[in-house]
Motif scaffolding. Structure first.
Motif, short mmCIF file in Angstrom:
data_model
loop_
_atom_site.label_atom_id
_atom_site.label_comp_id
_atom_site.label_asym_id
_atom_site.label_seq_id
_atom_site.Cartn_x
_atom_site.Cartn_y
_atom_site.Cartn_z
N LYS A 2 0.45 -13.41 -58.54
CA LYS A 2 -0.34 -12.70 -59.55
C LYS A 2 0.55 -12.17 -60.66
CE LYS A 2 -4.10 -10.98 -56.68
NZ LYS A 2 -4.79 -9.77 -56.21
N GLU A 114 -1.54 -20.05 -66.03
CA GLU A 114 -2.76 -20.24 -65.22
C GLU A 114 -2.92 -21.73 -64.87
OE1 GLU A 114 -6.01 -16.87 -66.34
OE2 GLU A 114 -5.53 -18.29 -67.95
N TYR A 118 -0.75 -19.91 -61.48
CA TYR A 118 -0.55 -18.46 -61.44
C TYR A 118 -1.88 -17.77 -61.72
CZ TYR A 118 4.45 -19.27 -61.39
OH TYR A 118 5.72 -19.68 -61.03
N GLU A 119 -2.15 -16.68 -61.01
CA GLU A 119 -3.35 -15.89 -61.24
C GLU A 119 -3.00 -14.79 -62.24
OE1 GLU A 119 -6.38 -12.87 -58.91
OE2 GLU A 119 -4.97 -14.07 -57.73
N VAL A 121 -4.16 -11.43 -64.04
CA VAL A 121 -5.06 -10.29 -63.92
C VAL A 121 -5.02 -9.53 -65.24
CG1 VAL A 121 -5.54 -8.16 -62.65
CG2 VAL A 121 -4.55 -10.12 -61.45
#
Length: 122
Positions: A2, A114, A118-119, A121
């Motif tokens: 994240k 992304e 990869y996340e 937030v």
């Protein structure tokens, strides 16, 4: 993994006097060597008196605490962004790493990361 967007504009400064640093800022990174005293901080808290200053940075951090035995995390992120022709300013703390890009490349950087799993937030 994240990545947490930091909703703040940043400035990278070269300063003469550490007493001009506003340590009340939530994000304040100071680096000192035998050649310089550098400061990365929220633009709204940047000292008015600097030797040099570059505004227009945005950033994100790797979420969680990174163990010192982990290898290649920053390298992988920077390689992805280099492939997209996006320059970075990296900062490491005891807990994690932070990456800054210029404002005009920030969304492109997040989309590239992304796309590679990869996340992000926000």
């Amino acid at each position: 993994m994240k990545l947490k967007v930091i909703n703040e504009a940043f400035s990278v400064c070269k300063i003469e006097d550490i007493n001009k640093v506003n340590f009340e800022d939530s994000f304040c990174f100071v680096g000192k060597t035998d050649e310089e005293l550098s400061l990365v901080c929220a633009t709204k808290f940047a000292p008015s008196e600097t030797i040099e200053r570059e505004d227009g940075w945005r950033g994100f951090r790797i979420e969680g605490v990174l163990d010192f035995s982990l290898i290649g995390i920053l390298s992988k992120l920077s390689t992805i962004l280099a492939e997209e022709q996006i320059g970075i300013f990296a900062i490491s703390t005891f807990n994690t790493d932070y990456l800054l890009t210029k404002e005009e490349n920030f969304e492109k950087a997040l989309k590239a990361l992304e796309a590679r799993g990869y996340e992000v937030v926000r």
